[in-house]
Design a protein around this motif. Structure first.
Motif, short mmCIF file in Angstrom:
data_model
loop_
_atom_site.label_atom_id
_atom_site.label_comp_id
_atom_site.label_asym_id
_atom_site.label_seq_id
_atom_site.Cartn_x
_atom_site.Cartn_y
_atom_site.Cartn_z
N UNK A 52 -28.76 21.99 11.12
CA UNK A 52 -27.35 21.87 11.45
C UNK A 52 -27.16 20.71 12.41
N UNK A 53 -26.36 19.72 11.99
CA UNK A 53 -26.09 18.55 12.82
C UNK A 53 -24.76 18.68 13.55
N UNK A 54 -23.81 19.38 12.94
CA UNK A 54 -22.50 19.62 13.54
C UNK A 54 -22.06 21.03 13.18
N UNK A 55 -21.34 21.65 14.11
CA UNK A 55 -20.83 23.01 13.93
C UNK A 55 -19.53 23.10 14.70
N UNK A 56 -18.39 23.23 14.00
CA UNK A 56 -17.09 23.22 14.67
C UNK A 56 -16.04 23.89 13.78
N UNK A 57 -14.87 24.13 14.35
CA UNK A 57 -13.74 24.64 13.58
C UNK A 57 -12.77 23.48 13.40
N UNK A 58 -12.43 23.19 12.15
CA UNK A 58 -11.58 22.05 11.82
C UNK A 58 -10.14 22.33 12.25
N UNK A 59 -9.58 21.40 13.02
CA UNK A 59 -8.20 21.52 13.47
C UNK A 59 -7.19 21.08 12.43
N UNK A 60 -7.64 20.68 11.27
CA UNK A 60 -6.76 20.25 10.18
C UNK A 60 -7.53 20.32 8.88
N UNK A 61 -6.86 20.12 7.77
CA UNK A 61 -7.51 20.25 6.47
C UNK A 61 -8.36 19.06 6.05
N UNK A 62 -8.28 17.95 6.78
CA UNK A 62 -9.01 16.72 6.42
C UNK A 62 -9.95 16.36 7.55
N UNK A 63 -11.23 16.14 7.24
CA UNK A 63 -12.21 15.75 8.26
C UNK A 63 -12.92 14.47 7.82
N UNK A 64 -13.13 13.60 8.78
CA UNK A 64 -13.89 12.37 8.59
C UNK A 64 -15.12 12.42 9.48
N UNK A 65 -16.21 11.84 8.99
CA UNK A 65 -17.47 11.83 9.72
C UNK A 65 -18.02 10.42 9.81
N UNK A 66 -18.69 10.14 10.91
CA UNK A 66 -19.49 8.93 11.04
C UNK A 66 -20.92 9.40 11.22
N UNK A 67 -21.73 9.19 10.19
CA UNK A 67 -23.10 9.70 10.16
C UNK A 67 -24.01 8.65 9.53
N UNK A 68 -25.32 8.72 9.78
CA UNK A 68 -26.24 7.80 9.11
C UNK A 68 -26.17 7.97 7.59
N UNK A 69 -26.39 6.91 6.87
CA UNK A 69 -26.36 6.95 5.40
C UNK A 69 -27.39 7.94 4.88
N UNK A 70 -26.91 8.91 4.09
CA UNK A 70 -27.79 9.95 3.55
C UNK A 70 -26.94 10.90 2.71
N UNK A 71 -27.58 11.96 2.24
CA UNK A 71 -26.92 13.05 1.55
C UNK A 71 -26.80 14.21 2.54
#
Length: 98
Positions: A52-71
């Motif tokens: 698990x890299x992130x664990x949170x409750x989304x404050x909206x229906x759309x989420x964006x991430x900045x993460x290293x290139x991978x699956x």
């Protein structure tokens, strides 16, 4: 560094990553299966290789991430039901539907 931000649909036009060297490179939207209505307050976990890299409750229906290139495995839990999608960086149109 790993970053995320969540909000209403369309907010990605006005938000930028806190680190210009690492722009948002992954996006997901949470919606209702029957009518496509946006869903907020989804519990989100971002995993890579089971960790698990992130664990949170989304404050909206759309989420964006900045993460290293991978699956990544993005898990969403809404009203006790967990669903997930496997996504590659560079993908912004993935949806998880309940």
């Amino acid at each position: 560094m790993l970053y995320y931000v969540c909000g209403q649909a369309g907010f990605e036009k006005t938000v930028v990553s806190p680190d210009p060297k690492h722009p948002f490179n992954l996006g997901i939207t949470f919606v209702a299966q029957q009518n496509g209505a946006p869903l907020s307050d989804v519990a989100v976990r971002l995993r890579r290789h089971g960790r698990v890299l992130m664990d949170f409750v989304a404050g909206g229906p759309r989420c964006l991430f900045s993460v290293p290139s991978a699956s990544y495995r993005i898990e969403g839990t809404y009203h006790g039901e967990m669903k997930f999608e496997i996504v590659e960086t560079g993908t912004f149109d993935t949806q998880i539907k309940w």
